[in-house]
Design an enzyme around this catalytic site. Structure first.
Site, PDB file in Angstrom:
ATOM      1  N   ASN A  42      -1.164 154.444  15.767  1.00  0.00           N
ATOM      2  CA  ASN A  42      -2.210 153.977  16.682  1.00  0.00           C
ATOM      3  C   ASN A  42      -2.077 152.475  16.897  1.00  0.00           C
ATOM      4  O   ASN A  42      -1.638 151.732  16.015  1.00  0.00           O
ATOM      5  CB  ASN A  42      -3.604 154.364  16.189  1.00  0.00           C
ATOM      6  CG  ASN A  42      -3.932 153.912  14.784  1.00  0.00           C
ATOM      7  OD1 ASN A  42      -3.058 153.787  13.936  1.00  0.00           O
ATOM      8  ND2 ASN A  42      -5.197 153.655  14.524  1.00  0.00           N
ATOM      9  N   CYS A  53      -3.876 156.444  20.526  1.00  0.00           N
ATOM     10  CA  CYS A  53      -3.778 157.166  19.249  1.00  0.00           C
ATOM     11  C   CYS A  53      -2.315 157.373  18.851  1.00  0.00           C
ATOM     12  O   CYS A  53      -1.408 157.372  19.706  1.00  0.00           O
ATOM     13  CB  CYS A  53      -4.431 158.540  19.357  1.00  0.00           C
ATOM     14  SG  CYS A  53      -6.220 158.507  19.539  1.00  0.00           S
ATOM     15  N   GLU A  55      -0.770 160.060  17.901  1.00  0.00           N
ATOM     16  CA  GLU A  55      -0.141 161.267  18.447  1.00  0.00           C
ATOM     17  C   GLU A  55       0.380 161.017  19.858  1.00  0.00           C
ATOM     18  O   GLU A  55       1.482 161.441  20.227  1.00  0.00           O
ATOM     19  CB  GLU A  55      -1.144 162.426  18.499  1.00  0.00           C
ATOM     20  CG  GLU A  55      -1.735 162.804  17.161  1.00  0.00           C
ATOM     21  CD  GLU A  55      -3.023 162.045  16.823  1.00  0.00           C
ATOM     22  OE1 GLU A  55      -3.088 160.823  17.074  1.00  0.00           O
ATOM     23  OE2 GLU A  55      -3.933 162.675  16.291  1.00  0.00           O
ATOM     24  N   CYS A  86      -7.794 163.929  17.551  1.00  0.00           N
ATOM     25  CA  CYS A  86      -9.029 163.853  18.350  1.00  0.00           C
ATOM     26  C   CYS A  86      -8.900 164.805  19.547  1.00  0.00           C
ATOM     27  O   CYS A  86      -7.817 165.321  19.855  1.00  0.00           O
ATOM     28  CB  CYS A  86      -9.271 162.415  18.815  1.00  0.00           C
ATOM     29  SG  CYS A  86      -8.177 161.861  20.134  1.00  0.00           S
TER      30      CYS A  86
END
Ligand code: THU
Length: 127
Positions: A42, A53, A55, A86
């Site tokens: 992140n 983020c 990912e 998230c």
């Protein structure tokens, strides 16, 4: 690839997180159908809403290298066990899932948890 190796790479990536506002480092590592791996962490911003983020950072690196089918994603934060993605990242991961599915891997203690993306995002959006 052994999912423990993927998790080790997510742990490694979390060490480069830029998170001076939340103090919540996250690392991710994606594994593509072609056996390639891409790390992400992140990175935050003074304008908080611009935060990216871990990912999505990892997915972006895969896409820019021409890899668009992801079969597994390991996610790690030193601040939380079983650090699941998230909601926004679940939809982004859904977009790039492999035809054979996508495993989301998290860590609790020494144990890996493996969840199919459909379990985390049932009925994801497709245009
Ligand atoms: N964060 C991620 O990197 N991935 C997630 O799926 C959840 C949240 C980051 C964003 C922000 O920098 C920090 O964690 C706290 O929300």
């Amino acid at each position: 690839m052994d999912y423990r190796i993927l998790m080790d790479k997510a742990i490694e990536a979390s060490k480069n997180a830029y998170c001076p506002y939340s103090h919540f480092p996250v690392g991710a590592c994606v594994l593509t159908d072609n056996g390639k791996v891409y790390q992400g962490c992140n990175f935050e911003n003074s304008s908080f809403g611009l935060t990216i983020c871990a990912e999505r950072n990892a997915i972006g690196s895969a896409v820019v290298d021409g890899e668009k089918k992801v079969k597994a994603v390991a996610i790690y934060s030193p601040n939380m066990e079983d650090c699941y993605p998230c909601g926004a990242c679940r939809q982004v991961l859904h977009e790039f899932k492999s035809d054979s599915g996508m495993d989301i891997i998290t860590l609790r203690g020494d144990e890996l948890s493996v969840s199919p993306i459909e379990e985390l995002l049932p009925k994801g959006f497709n245009l």
